[in-house]
Design a protein around this motif. Structure first.
Motif, short mmCIF file in Angstrom:
data_model
loop_
_atom_site.label_atom_id
_atom_site.label_comp_id
_atom_site.label_asym_id
_atom_site.label_seq_id
_atom_site.Cartn_x
_atom_site.Cartn_y
_atom_site.Cartn_z
N ALA A 52 21.13 -14.76 10.78
CA ALA A 52 21.39 -13.38 11.19
C ALA A 52 21.46 -12.45 9.98
O ALA A 52 20.88 -11.36 10.00
CB ALA A 52 22.69 -13.31 11.98
N GLN A 53 22.15 -12.86 8.94
CA GLN A 53 22.33 -12.01 7.77
C GLN A 53 21.01 -11.70 7.07
O GLN A 53 20.93 -10.72 6.33
CB GLN A 53 23.32 -12.65 6.81
N ARG A 54 19.98 -12.48 7.30
CA ARG A 54 18.66 -12.23 6.71
C ARG A 54 17.91 -11.11 7.44
O ARG A 54 16.91 -10.62 6.94
CB ARG A 54 17.82 -13.50 6.72
N GLN A 55 18.37 -10.73 8.60
CA GLN A 55 17.68 -9.75 9.43
C GLN A 55 18.11 -8.31 9.10
O GLN A 55 18.49 -7.54 9.97
CB GLN A 55 17.90 -10.07 10.90
N THR A 56 18.03 -7.97 7.84
CA THR A 56 18.52 -6.67 7.37
C THR A 56 17.73 -5.48 7.90
O THR A 56 18.17 -4.35 7.76
CB THR A 56 18.55 -6.64 5.84
N ASP A 57 16.58 -5.73 8.49
CA ASP A 57 15.80 -4.63 9.08
C ASP A 57 16.23 -4.34 10.52
O ASP A 57 15.78 -3.37 11.12
CB ASP A 57 14.30 -4.95 9.05
N ILE A 58 17.14 -5.18 11.06
CA ILE A 58 17.57 -5.03 12.45
C ILE A 58 19.08 -4.80 12.56
O ILE A 58 19.53 -3.99 13.37
CB ILE A 58 17.21 -6.30 13.26
N ILE A 59 19.85 -5.51 11.75
CA ILE A 59 21.31 -5.50 11.91
C ILE A 59 22.02 -5.22 10.59
O ILE A 59 21.44 -5.29 9.51
CB ILE A 59 21.82 -6.85 12.47
N VAL A 60 23.32 -4.95 10.72
CA VAL A 60 24.19 -4.78 9.56
C VAL A 60 25.54 -5.41 9.90
O VAL A 60 25.99 -5.37 11.05
CB VAL A 60 24.34 -3.29 9.18
N GLY A 61 26.15 -6.02 8.92
CA GLY A 61 27.51 -6.53 9.06
C GLY A 61 27.69 -7.74 9.96
O GLY A 61 28.69 -7.84 10.67
N ALA A 62 26.80 -8.69 9.91
CA ALA A 62 26.91 -9.88 10.77
C ALA A 62 28.11 -10.73 10.35
O ALA A 62 28.40 -10.89 9.17
CB ALA A 62 25.64 -10.71 10.69
N TYR A 63 28.80 -11.27 11.34
CA TYR A 63 29.90 -12.20 11.08
C TYR A 63 30.12 -13.07 12.31
O TYR A 63 29.56 -12.81 13.38
CB TYR A 63 31.18 -11.47 10.68
N LEU A 64 30.94 -14.10 12.15
CA LEU A 64 31.29 -15.00 13.24
C LEU A 64 32.59 -14.52 13.87
O LEU A 64 33.58 -14.29 13.17
CB LEU A 64 31.47 -16.43 12.73
N ALA A 65 32.57 -14.37 15.20
CA ALA A 65 33.76 -13.94 15.92
C ALA A 65 34.23 -15.06 16.85
O ALA A 65 33.41 -15.70 17.51
CB ALA A 65 33.45 -12.69 16.73
N ASP A 66 35.52 -15.28 16.90
CA ASP A 66 36.08 -16.29 17.79
C ASP A 66 35.79 -15.92 19.24
O ASP A 66 35.86 -14.75 19.62
CB ASP A 66 37.60 -16.40 17.61
N ALA A 67 35.49 -16.93 20.04
CA ALA A 67 35.21 -16.73 21.46
C ALA A 67 35.56 -18.00 22.23
O ALA A 67 35.75 -19.06 21.63
CB ALA A 67 33.74 -16.37 21.66
N VAL A 68 35.63 -17.87 23.52
CA VAL A 68 35.84 -19.01 24.41
C VAL A 68 34.83 -18.93 25.54
O VAL A 68 34.30 -17.86 25.83
CB VAL A 68 37.28 -19.04 25.00
N ALA A 69 34.58 -20.05 26.17
CA ALA A 69 33.68 -20.08 27.31
C ALA A 69 34.39 -19.44 28.50
O ALA A 69 35.51 -19.80 28.84
CB ALA A 69 33.28 -21.51 27.64
N GLY A 70 33.72 -18.47 29.12
CA GLY A 70 34.25 -17.83 30.30
C GLY A 70 33.36 -18.13 31.50
O GLY A 70 32.34 -18.81 31.36
#
Length: 104
Positions: A52-70
């Motif tokens: 994701a971080q390599r996609q600098t032409d599409i996104i900014v500030g990529a990080y991993l966010a905690d989540a759970v299956a809903g």
């Protein structure tokens, strides 16, 4: 003692529009958290984040966010992520503007 890995989603902001977006398992970005890839393996999460971080032409500030299956896909575990997914805190734009439109 190392912390136990908790499931994550890759999130970022759209470079041009600023919207919160999430990476899917099909390597596309979505504005809908329920479509995001829920990653349960720490090594896989790090690889996905690097991709994701390599996609600098599409996104900014990529990080991993905690989540759970809903019931309908990943759900946030932290207030910040729940707040981010609803869009701007002002009803004049984005996702929240659409929520105020009358249904036909």
């Amino acid at each position: 003692m190392p912390r136990t890995f908790t499931p994550k989603v890759v999130t970022a902001n759209d470079l041009m529009e600023g919207d919160v977006i999430y990476l899917t398992s099909e390597d596309r970005w979505t504005r809908d958290l329920s479509e995001a890839e829920l990653i349960t393996d720490e090594a896989h999460a790090q690889v996905r984040l690097l991709d994701a971080q390599r996609q600098t032409d599409i996104i900014v500030g990529a990080y991993l966010a905690d989540a759970v299956a809903g019931e309908n896909g990943p759900e946030p575990t932290h207030f910040r992520e729940d707040f981010r997914r609803t869009g701007p805190s002002n009803y004049a734009h984005g996702k929240q503007e659409k929520a105020t439109q009358p249904r036909a």
